[in-house]
Scaffold this motif. Structure first.
Motif, PDB file in Angstrom:
ATOM      1  N   GLY A 194       0.781  -1.220   0.000  1.00 59.65           N
ATOM      2  CA  GLY A 194       0.000   0.000   0.000  1.00 59.65           C
ATOM      3  C   GLY A 194       0.814   1.271   0.000  1.00 59.65           C
ATOM      4  O   GLY A 194       0.267   2.363  -0.189  1.00 59.65           O
ATOM      5  N   LYS A 195       2.116   1.167   0.189  1.00 62.90           N
ATOM      6  CA  LYS A 195       2.987   2.335   0.168  1.00 62.90           C
ATOM      7  C   LYS A 195       3.500   2.566  -1.251  1.00 62.90           C
ATOM      8  O   LYS A 195       3.284   1.745  -2.141  1.00 62.90           O
ATOM      9  CB  LYS A 195       4.154   2.150   1.138  1.00 62.90           C
ATOM     10  CG  LYS A 195       3.719   2.006   2.592  1.00 62.90           C
ATOM     11  CD  LYS A 195       4.917   1.809   3.510  1.00 62.90           C
ATOM     12  CE  LYS A 195       4.483   1.664   4.957  1.00 62.90           C
ATOM     13  NZ  LYS A 195       5.633   1.447   5.875  1.00 62.90           N
ATOM     14  N   SER A 196       4.182   3.674  -1.454  1.00 63.87           N
ATOM     15  CA  SER A 196       4.752   3.958  -2.764  1.00 63.87           C
ATOM     16  C   SER A 196       6.178   4.459  -2.599  1.00 63.87           C
ATOM     17  O   SER A 196       6.552   5.010  -1.556  1.00 63.87           O
ATOM     18  CB  SER A 196       3.916   4.987  -3.530  1.00 63.87           C
ATOM     19  OG  SER A 196       3.944   6.238  -2.872  1.00 63.87           O
ATOM     20  N   LEU A 197       6.965   4.254  -3.651  1.00 63.68           N
ATOM     21  CA  LEU A 197       8.340   4.713  -3.693  1.00 63.68           C
ATOM     22  C   LEU A 197       8.509   5.662  -4.876  1.00 63.68           C
ATOM     23  O   LEU A 197       7.940   5.438  -5.946  1.00 63.68           O
ATOM     24  CB  LEU A 197       9.310   3.532  -3.878  1.00 63.68           C
ATOM     25  CG  LEU A 197       9.860   2.817  -2.648  1.00 63.68           C
ATOM     26  CD1 LEU A 197      10.744   1.662  -3.104  1.00 63.68           C
ATOM     27  CD2 LEU A 197      10.639   3.755  -1.747  1.00 63.68           C
ATOM     28  N   GLN A 198       9.318   6.708  -4.688  1.00 65.71           N
ATOM     29  CA  GLN A 198       9.684   7.579  -5.788  1.00 65.71           C
ATOM     30  C   GLN A 198      10.935   7.008  -6.455  1.00 65.71           C
ATOM     31  O   GLN A 198      11.987   6.867  -5.806  1.00 65.71           O
ATOM     32  CB  GLN A 198       9.939   8.998  -5.275  1.00 65.71           C
ATOM     33  CG  GLN A 198       8.695   9.696  -4.757  1.00 65.71           C
ATOM     34  CD  GLN A 198       7.688   9.984  -5.856  1.00 65.71           C
ATOM     35  OE1 GLN A 198       8.025  10.558  -6.895  1.00 65.71           O
ATOM     36  NE2 GLN A 198       6.443   9.580  -5.637  1.00 65.71           N
ATOM     37  N   VAL A 199      10.815   6.673  -7.732  1.00 65.48           N
ATOM     38  CA  VAL A 199      11.890   5.973  -8.440  1.00 65.48           C
ATOM     39  C   VAL A 199      12.230   6.737  -9.717  1.00 65.48           C
ATOM     40  O   VAL A 199      11.331   7.194 -10.442  1.00 65.48           O
ATOM     41  CB  VAL A 199      11.474   4.526  -8.789  1.00 65.48           C
ATOM     42  CG1 VAL A 199      12.605   3.789  -9.488  1.00 65.48           C
ATOM     43  CG2 VAL A 199      11.065   3.780  -7.524  1.00 65.48           C
ATOM     44  N   PHE A 200      13.522   6.864 -10.003  1.00 68.08           N
ATOM     45  CA  PHE A 200      13.966   7.532 -11.225  1.00 68.08           C
ATOM     46  C   PHE A 200      13.831   6.596 -12.426  1.00 68.08           C
ATOM     47  O   PHE A 200      14.144   5.397 -12.335  1.00 68.08           O
ATOM     48  CB  PHE A 200      15.433   7.949 -11.111  1.00 68.08           C
ATOM     49  CG  PHE A 200      15.684   9.104 -10.193  1.00 68.08           C
ATOM     50  CD1 PHE A 200      15.047  10.320 -10.375  1.00 68.08           C
ATOM     51  CD2 PHE A 200      16.588   8.991  -9.146  1.00 68.08           C
ATOM     52  CE1 PHE A 200      15.291  11.392  -9.529  1.00 68.08           C
ATOM     53  CE2 PHE A 200      16.840  10.054  -8.293  1.00 68.08           C
ATOM     54  CZ  PHE A 200      16.186  11.258  -8.486  1.00 68.08           C
ATOM     55  N   PRO A 201      13.446   7.117 -13.597  1.00 71.87           N
ATOM     56  CA  PRO A 201      13.454   6.298 -14.807  1.00 71.87           C
ATOM     57  C   PRO A 201      14.822   6.256 -15.486  1.00 71.87           C
ATOM     58  O   PRO A 201      15.074   5.387 -16.321  1.00 71.87           O
ATOM     59  CB  PRO A 201      12.441   6.995 -15.714  1.00 71.87           C
ATOM     60  CG  PRO A 201      12.505   8.430 -15.290  1.00 71.87           C
ATOM     61  CD  PRO A 201      12.808   8.427 -13.817  1.00 71.87           C
ATOM     62  N   VAL A 202      15.716   7.199 -15.136  1.00 68.21           N
ATOM     63  CA  VAL A 202      17.007   7.312 -15.810  1.00 68.21           C
ATOM     64  C   VAL A 202      18.101   7.581 -14.780  1.00 68.21           C
ATOM     65  O   VAL A 202      17.928   8.400 -13.876  1.00 68.21           O
ATOM     66  CB  VAL A 202      17.010   8.459 -16.848  1.00 68.21           C
ATOM     67  CG1 VAL A 202      18.401   8.628 -17.469  1.00 68.21           C
ATOM     68  CG2 VAL A 202      15.975   8.224 -17.932  1.00 68.21           C
ATOM     69  N   LEU A 203      19.230   6.887 -14.936  1.00 71.89           N
ATOM     70  CA  LEU A 203      20.462   7.218 -14.217  1.00 71.89           C
ATOM     71  C   LEU A 203      21.594   7.305 -15.236  1.00 71.89           C
ATOM     72  O   LEU A 203      21.668   6.493 -16.165  1.00 71.89           O
ATOM     73  CB  LEU A 203      20.827   6.146 -13.183  1.00 71.89           C
ATOM     74  CG  LEU A 203      19.921   5.935 -11.974  1.00 71.89           C
ATOM     75  CD1 LEU A 203      20.533   4.900 -11.044  1.00 71.89           C
ATOM     76  CD2 LEU A 203      19.640   7.225 -11.231  1.00 71.89           C
ATOM     77  N   GLY A 204      22.479   8.281 -15.058  1.00 70.24           N
ATOM     78  CA  GLY A 204      23.671   8.405 -15.886  1.00 70.24           C
ATOM     79  C   GLY A 204      24.912   8.313 -15.037  1.00 70.24           C
ATOM     80  O   GLY A 204      24.989   8.925 -13.965  1.00 70.24           O
ATOM     81  N   VAL A 205      25.887   7.531 -15.487  1.00 73.20           N
ATOM     82  CA  VAL A 205      27.157   7.377 -14.778  1.00 73.20           C
ATOM     83  C   VAL A 205      28.234   8.107 -15.570  1.00 73.20           C
ATOM     84  O   VAL A 205      28.483   7.782 -16.733  1.00 73.20           O
ATOM     85  CB  VAL A 205      27.535   5.891 -14.593  1.00 73.20           C
ATOM     86  CG1 VAL A 205      28.841   5.764 -13.817  1.00 73.20           C
ATOM     87  CG2 VAL A 205      26.420   5.137 -13.883  1.00 73.20           C
ATOM     88  N   PHE A 206      28.862   9.090 -14.941  1.00 76.53           N
ATOM     89  CA  PHE A 206      29.867   9.923 -15.580  1.00 76.53           C
ATOM     90  C   PHE A 206      31.204   9.737 -14.856  1.00 76.53           C
ATOM     91  O   PHE A 206      31.239   9.460 -13.655  1.00 76.53           O
ATOM     92  CB  PHE A 206      29.466  11.399 -15.537  1.00 76.53           C
ATOM     93  CG  PHE A 206      28.219  11.713 -16.305  1.00 76.53           C
ATOM     94  CD1 PHE A 206      28.290  12.254 -17.584  1.00 76.53           C
ATOM     95  CD2 PHE A 206      26.958  11.457 -15.766  1.00 76.53           C
ATOM     96  CE1 PHE A 206      27.137  12.550 -18.302  1.00 76.53           C
ATOM     97  CE2 PHE A 206      25.799  11.747 -16.476  1.00 76.53           C
ATOM     98  CZ  PHE A 206      25.894  12.284 -17.744  1.00 76.53           C
ATOM     99  N   GLY A 207      32.289   9.924 -15.587  1.00 80.36           N
ATOM    100  CA  GLY A 207      33.605   9.814 -14.968  1.00 80.36           C
ATOM    101  C   GLY A 207      34.698   9.875 -16.002  1.00 80.36           C
ATOM    102  O   GLY A 207      34.447   9.841 -17.213  1.00 80.36           O
ATOM    103  N   ALA A 208      35.925   9.956 -15.512  1.00 78.29           N
ATOM    104  CA  ALA A 208      37.085  10.019 -16.394  1.00 78.29           C
ATOM    105  C   ALA A 208      37.286   8.683 -17.110  1.00 78.29           C
ATOM    106  O   ALA A 208      36.717   7.651 -16.729  1.00 78.29           O
ATOM    107  CB  ALA A 208      38.337  10.377 -15.591  1.00 78.29           C
ATOM    108  N   ASN A 209      38.105   8.697 -18.161  1.00 78.86           N
ATOM    109  CA  ASN A 209      38.487   7.451 -18.820  1.00 78.86           C
ATOM    110  C   ASN A 209      39.113   6.507 -17.804  1.00 78.86           C
ATOM    111  O   ASN A 209      39.892   6.922 -16.944  1.00 78.86           O
ATOM    112  CB  ASN A 209      39.485   7.724 -19.946  1.00 78.86           C
ATOM    113  CG  ASN A 209      38.841   8.381 -21.140  1.00 78.86           C
ATOM    114  OD1 ASN A 209      37.677   8.145 -21.429  1.00 78.86           O
ATOM    115  ND2 ASN A 209      39.596   9.234 -21.828  1.00 78.86           N
ATOM    116  N   ALA A 210      38.758   5.218 -17.907  1.00 78.06           N
ATOM    117  CA  ALA A 210      39.321   4.170 -17.051  1.00 78.06           C
ATOM    118  C   ALA A 210      38.993   4.362 -15.577  1.00 78.06           C
ATOM    119  O   ALA A 210      39.682   3.828 -14.709  1.00 78.06           O
ATOM    120  CB  ALA A 210      40.842   4.083 -17.232  1.00 78.06           C
ATOM    121  N   SER A 211      37.916   5.100 -15.287  1.00 79.44           N
ATOM    122  CA  SER A 211      37.520   5.282 -13.890  1.00 79.44           C
ATOM    123  C   SER A 211      36.581   4.186 -13.404  1.00 79.44           C
ATOM    124  O   SER A 211      36.283   4.116 -12.210  1.00 79.44           O
ATOM    125  CB  SER A 211      36.854   6.647 -13.701  1.00 79.44           C
ATOM    126  OG  SER A 211      35.643   6.726 -14.449  1.00 79.44           O
ATOM    127  N   GLY A 212      36.093   3.352 -14.323  1.00 78.64           N
ATOM    128  CA  GLY A 212      35.239   2.234 -13.920  1.00 78.64           C
ATOM    129  C   GLY A 212      33.781   2.384 -14.287  1.00 78.64           C
ATOM    130  O   GLY A 212      32.949   1.578 -13.854  1.00 78.64           O
TER     131      GLY A 212
END
Length: 419
Positions: free
Chosen positions: A40-58
């Motif tokens: 009966g409860k609800s969660l706020q959930v993102f439809p999109v995530l972006g992962v940013f970082g330097a080259n070879a950062s994982g």
């Protein structure tokens, strides 16, 4: 929907790292969706995530870890039968101790009936070291499976909720997951866990499998249910394309496509496929899988979204998942990118909220740390793209302007003096 993913000891991900689609407490987001749960409860959930970082950062290793978890669930019972242990585990390589430690995966997700599940396991070189499955039908945790290979009796089923549990425990190999074994017999309870992994975590790298994805998009053009949307996405990309011709000849493995470009005359001009630019072909190849994910409500993984796409195309992909009108089935997108322009709209607003932006950095030991921009607490009016490029949040190369050129010049000067 995917809520959270945790992993450890996979490639550069040495210690446990967590990626979360759940909106951080206190963050307001117009992009978030309300996910109704079975209690009966609800969660706020993102439809999109972006992962940013330097080259070879994982960055790519985050997606790799998700792919490896999915692969283990789908393959451990069948394809792994020819192995005496766990194939291609790839633990952290810069610490000799890591090879002797298990690799950890855990995912929280919600099925169509609103029930939240947590499923995870640990893999060693030779066997599944542990496996667990928890359900939250009424908000409180129910332990369905607790497997520990170090115990004399490896399997426990608290509450005795799992049907046919004795046979499953007896017939599951040491290097196979019990959930995979159960799905091979269409288990009435556990197959839905297996099916979630089979229907989600689809991986796309824009520069690879181009021909297969082109053929799939061409099939979508032949389908009356999706033809108009494919053509609209081609036109919306501002490539000068007015439509497409698709012909299936007898004996051909895939339809033949010619895109119709507007010219100086009244009639559009059809180009042979070989004459289309790589950027146009990359966008065309992405449309089919995008529509499939949006129509089925799947979780889509795109590594290096900006690698072969113009920033406008990449931003369009993000927009399709963010907008409720185009993403009615609550599909989700996880992408990696170097392109800071994806952090803002053409008018200077934010295209992604801080909780949707994740950064990767490597510590002194070469291990990747993954964290959301919301942890850095940027100002409400701060230009996220400018601050990111300036290094205010981390996740960018530690290279000053001209540093690489000066080092190259120093090397060349030294070689010239020696000669």
């Amino acid at each position: 929907m995917l809520l959270r993913f945790r992993t450890a000891n996979v490639r550069s991900l040495r210690e446990e790292q967590e990626l979360s689609f759940v909106v951080p407490q206190g963050e307001e987001s117009d992009a978030a969706r309300a996910l109704e749960l079975s209690d009966g409860k609800s969660l706020q959930v993102f439809p999109v995530l972006g992962v940013f970082g330097a080259n070879a950062s994982g960055k790519s290793n985050v997606i790799t870890a998700l792919k490896k978890m999915r692969e283990a669930v789908l393959s451990s019972y069948g394809p792994w039968t020819s192995y005496t242990g766990i194939p291609d585990r790839q633990p952290f390589g810069l610490d000799p101790k890591a090879a002797a430690e298990s690799t950890f995966y855990e995912a929280d997700f919600v099925l169509d009936d609103g029930v939240r599940w947590t499923y995870g396991f640990e893999l060693g070189d030779k066997r599944v070291e542990s496996e667990w499955l928890h359900a939250y039908p009424k908000g409180r945790r129910q332990v369905w499976l607790d497997r520990d290979a170090s115990r004399q009796s490896a399997y426990e089923f608290p509450g005795e909720r799992v049907q046919d549990r004795a046979r499953l425990a007896r017939t599951t190999r040491a290097n196979a997951l019990l959930v995979s074994r159960a799905a091979s017999d269409n288990h009435p309870q556990l197959s839905k866990i297996y099916d979630w992994f089979r229907s989600n975590l689809w991986d796309i790298t824009p520069e690879t499998e181009l021909r297969q994805r082109e053929a799939y998009t061409a099939e979508k053009l032949l389908d009356e249910a999706t033809r108009d949307r494919v053509q609209e996405l081609l036109r919306a990309a501002d490539l000068g394309i007015q439509g497409a011709e698709v012909v299936r000849r007898s004996g051909d493995n895939a339809p033949t496509v010619k895109l119709l470009h507007g010219g100086t005359g009244d009639e559009p001009v059809a180009f042979d496929w070989a004459n289309e630019s790589f950027g146009t072909r990359s966008w065309f190849a992405l449309i089919g899988p995008l529509l499939l994910a949006l129509d089925s409500g799947a979780v889509l993984l795109i590594d290096e979204l900006d690698a072969s796409l113009h920033p406008r195309f990449a931003a369009e992909v993000v927009r399709l998942f963010q907008a409720p009108w185009s993403n009615a089935k609550q599909a989700q997108l996880l992408f990696t990118s170097h392109d800071a322009s994806l952090l803002k709209t053409p008018r200077g607003g934010r295209s992604l909220d801080p909780g949707q932006i994740w950064l990767t950095e490597k510590d002194k030991g070469g291990a990747t740390e993954l964290y959301p921009l919301s942890d850095v607490d940027p100002g409400p009016d701060e230009d996220l793209a400018d601050s990111y490029l300036a290094g205010a949040f981390g996740g960018v190369p530690n290279v000053s302007q001209g540093q690489i050129g000066r080092k190259v010049l120093t090397v060349l000067t030294g070689e010239a003096e020696r000669s």
